[in-house]
Write a protein that holds these residues in place. Structure first.
Motif, PDB file in Angstrom:
ATOM      1  N   SER A 219      -2.000  -2.949  -4.127  1.00 29.19           N
ATOM      2  CA  SER A 219      -1.220  -4.136  -4.364  1.00 29.19           C
ATOM      3  C   SER A 219      -0.930  -5.751  -4.106  1.00 29.19           C
ATOM      4  N   ILE A 220      -1.065  -6.605  -4.763  1.00 29.24           N
ATOM      5  CA  ILE A 220      -0.974  -7.768  -4.230  1.00 29.24           C
ATOM      6  C   ILE A 220      -0.190  -8.056  -4.710  1.00 29.24           C
ATOM      7  N   TRP A 221       1.172  -8.814  -4.694  1.00 33.07           N
ATOM      8  CA  TRP A 221       2.084  -9.421  -6.114  1.00 33.07           C
ATOM      9  C   TRP A 221       2.369 -10.423  -5.271  1.00 33.07           C
TER      10      TRP A 221
ATOM     11  N   LYS B   6      -0.309  -9.604  -8.776  1.00 29.19           N
ATOM     12  CA  LYS B   6      -2.144 -10.217  -8.808  1.00 29.19           C
ATOM     13  C   LYS B   6      -3.133  -9.251  -8.554  1.00 29.19           C
ATOM     14  N   ILE B   7      -2.888  -8.281  -8.448  1.00 30.44           N
ATOM     15  CA  ILE B   7      -4.353  -6.977  -8.653  1.00 30.44           C
ATOM     16  C   ILE B   7      -4.027  -5.593  -8.202  1.00 30.44           C
ATOM     17  N   ALA B   8      -4.512  -4.548  -9.331  1.00 27.84           N
ATOM     18  CA  ALA B   8      -3.763  -3.323  -8.247  1.00 27.84           C
ATOM     19  C   ALA B   8      -4.744  -2.315  -8.788  1.00 27.84           C
TER      20      ALA B   8
ATOM     21  N   ILE C 104       0.754  -1.352   0.196  1.00 29.92           N
ATOM     22  CA  ILE C 104       0.123   0.245   0.127  1.00 29.92           C
ATOM     23  C   ILE C 104       1.544   1.139   0.017  1.00 29.92           C
ATOM     24  N   THR C 105       0.386   2.506  -0.936  1.00 28.30           N
ATOM     25  CA  THR C 105       1.236   3.459  -0.628  1.00 28.30           C
ATOM     26  C   THR C 105      -0.420   4.214  -0.405  1.00 28.30           C
ATOM     27  N   LEU C 106       0.749   5.349   0.405  1.00 31.90           N
ATOM     28  CA  LEU C 106      -0.588   6.385   1.155  1.00 31.90           C
ATOM     29  C   LEU C 106      -0.108   7.889   1.004  1.00 31.90           C
TER      30      LEU C 106
END
Length: 236
Positions: A176-178, A160-162, A129-131
């Protein structure tokens, strides 16, 4: 018998909620303030966005979906909140429970979050996560450098998802999931330009030259539990 000490570990949770369009302002700005969940240390609610779409296109914004990232004193507090919210959209949406193991940069509200030792296989899925709190004077410059990075992340074979999210006018988030931490690091550093791209690397060099943000943090998480498994079709 001696009393057993129960060690409560902080967790983060990430949710996607389907909400009525006309209630969008309520969810973005007031949703959790009235509920005051026990054990909630901090939360951010933002409008979900599709990565890589033009800034002013209707395909970019999902006006019936918000994302929520929450920092809890313990997983028990999260469970209690969900149990009390069975008629709430958060109970029906998907969620991922996360344990923080790396933080870079600083956002004041989560600066004190506990960082735990990474204890999962380096080849296992992980979440990032970036915030950021954008400087209003840097919005157009941030967009110029950020859009190529969005496409790089969206199209990278290791993810996987972003997707992204924002809350007017300064808060911006990516989730995102990597497939593995090494694949994410390769993308960030642009180790293989033909596969990983160099957009993220160049954008970070530009950020270091003249920061887009007043505050910024990037977080890496171990995935503890998924509800309603994420797929690439979940966020089209």
């Amino acid at each position: 018998m001696p009393k057993t000490t129960v060690h409560r570990q902080e967790v983060f949770s990430f949710h996607c909620l389907e909400v009525p369009f006309y209630k969008l302002p309520y969810y973005l700005y007031f949703y959790l303030k009235g509920k005051k969940p026990q054990g909630l240390l901090h939360a951010e609610v933002l409008l979900r966005m599709q990565l890589g779409e033009p800034l002013f296109s209707k395909q970019r914004y999902h006006f019936s979906q918000v994302v929520l990232v929450a920092h809890w004193e313990s997983e028990e507090d999260l469970e209690f909140f969900l149990h009390q919210s069975k008629q709430d959209p958060i109970h029906l949406g998907w969620q991922i429970r996360l344990r923080l193991y790396r933080r870079w940069g600083k956002i004041r509200e989560i600066e004190s979050a506990a960082i735990y030792q990474k204890n999962f296989d380096v080849k296992a899925f992980m979440a990032a996560i970036t915030l950021a709190r954008l400087k209003l004077t840097q919005v157009f410059r941030f967009t110029k450098w950020g859009k190529p990075v969005e496409k790089q992340v969206r199209d990278h074979p290791g993810k996987k998802i972003a997707f992204a999210a924002f809350r007017p006018f300064r808060s911006f988030l990516t989730f995102s999931i990597w497939n593995s931490e090494s694949e994410m690091i390769q993308m960030v550093q642009g180790r293989k330009a033909d596969r990983d791209g160099l957009e993220h690397k160049h954008a970070m060099e530009e950020r270091n030259r003249n920061d887009f943000h007043s505050e910024f943090t990037t977080l890496r998480f171990e995935i503890l539990k998924e509800e309603r498994m994420l797929t690439k079709d979940s966020f089209r």
